[in-house]
Design a protein around this motif. Structure first.
Motif, PDB file in Angstrom:
ATOM      1  N   GLY A  49       0.795  -1.213   0.000  1.00 15.90           N
ATOM      2  CA  GLY A  49       0.000   0.000   0.000  1.00 15.90           C
ATOM      3  C   GLY A  49       0.828   1.263   0.000  1.00 15.90           C
ATOM      4  N   ASP A  50       0.127   2.380   0.043  1.00 17.66           N
ATOM      5  CA  ASP A  50       0.721   3.700   0.074  1.00 17.66           C
ATOM      6  C   ASP A  50       0.114   4.426   1.259  1.00 17.66           C
ATOM      7  N   ILE A  51       0.208   5.722   1.300  1.00 15.99           N
ATOM      8  CA  ILE A  51      -0.425   6.480   2.373  1.00 15.99           C
ATOM      9  C   ILE A  51      -1.629   7.213   1.803  1.00 15.99           C
TER      10      ILE A  51
ATOM     11  N   THR B  28      -5.621   3.302   3.166  1.00 15.02           N
ATOM     12  CA  THR B  28      -4.843   2.619   4.198  1.00 15.02           C
ATOM     13  C   THR B  28      -5.760   2.040   5.272  1.00 15.02           C
TER      14      THR B  28
ATOM     15  N   ILE C 190      -4.423  -4.719   3.002  1.00 12.56           N
ATOM     16  CA  ILE C 190      -3.153  -4.055   2.697  1.00 12.56           C
ATOM     17  C   ILE C 190      -2.110  -4.463   3.731  1.00 12.56           C
TER      18      ILE C 190
ATOM     19  N   CYS D  44       2.352   0.087   4.546  1.00 13.48           N
ATOM     20  CA  CYS D  44       2.033   1.507   4.406  1.00 13.48           C
ATOM     21  C   CYS D  44       3.245   2.289   4.878  1.00 13.48           C
TER      22      CYS D  44
ATOM     23  N   SER E  10       4.408   2.294  -2.612  1.00 13.49           N
ATOM     24  CA  SER E  10       3.809   1.054  -3.108  1.00 13.49           C
ATOM     25  C   SER E  10       4.434   0.606  -4.420  1.00 13.49           C
TER      26      SER E  10
END
Length: 228
Positions: free
Chosen positions: A6-8, A12, A22, A25, A31
């Motif tokens: 994942g990312d921010i 999330t 996910i 983070c 990601s």
């Protein structure tokens, strides 16, 4: 049955139960960048089993560089860009790919698909996020392909659609049939509009966005009606 890097961003929240969708983070753009090393470390064991997920504003902020690097190095990765048309997590700040140009003549809209293809990605498809059948089909199709491929899942941020685009769904969901399907949907979908009314499952009309995902998950239990 995949590992999701994942990312921010708003998505999330999917790291928490009951979704638990996910695994990582870190920061904006992590990601797409992390999946390179992740797949290198796993080797053939990672084939078709890892996915990078990031939002549209994160993609514009720092996801493009990772994607360009993936194309340059001929990586075998699947990237899902969740395009809700704004920078939703931190207050709907403008970004180059947002749905409505609130800056007038001072800014120009950039189409995410055009950017993705401009970076050299040939396997790119758009789907509606609330169409579960189409989304699942795209994921399965792209999972079995090779090289860099991108799915752009589009659906406006609910708050942005109401406040800026002046759009509100005319329908809301309600529980038409109590039972195992309704309980399963409550426990697995984690919709914030759901609540328990004694032993029954109910839908708060004020919180229902009209996405109708519950009707797709449990069509016998949930139905739609006009918003009061």
């Amino acid at each position: 049955k995949v590992t999701v890097l994942g990312d921010i961003g708003c998505y999330t929240l999917a790291a928490y139960e009951p979704l638990y969708a996910i695994e990582t983070c870190e920061c904006m753009g992590a990601s797409v960048s992390s999946i390179h090393g992740f797949n290198k470390a796993l080797g053939q064991a990672s084939e078709g089993k890892t996915v990078a997920v990031l939002g549209d504003s994160t993609f514009m902020h720092s996801g493009m560089t990772g994607l360009a690097n993936a194309v340059f190095n001929k990586h075998d990765i699947l990237v899902v860009i969740l395009d809700n048309g704004t920078t939703a997590m931190t207050g709907h700040q403008p970004n180059p790919g947002m749905l409505q140009d609130i800056l007038g003549e001072e800014a120009m809209h950039l189409d995410i698909e055009s950017v993705v293809r401009g970076l050299g990605v040939t396997e790119c498809v758009k789907v509606r996020s609330y169409n579960l059948k189409a989304l699942h089909s795209a994921l399965e199709d792209m999972r079995d392909k090779k090289d860099v491929r991108v799915i752009i899942a589009e659906e406006p941020c609910v708050l942005y659609a109401r406040r800026r685009l002046k759009k509100n769904a005319a329908q809301v969901a309600y529980v038409a049939e109590q039972g195992a399907d309704a309980q399963r949907c409550l426990e697995e979908l984690a919709c914030p509009a759901f609540y328990r009314n004694g032993e029954d499952v109910a839908v708060d009309e004020n919180l229902c966005t009209g996405c109708m995902v519950c009707l797709q998950v449990a069509p016998k239990a949930f139905k739609a009606r006009k918003r009061a």
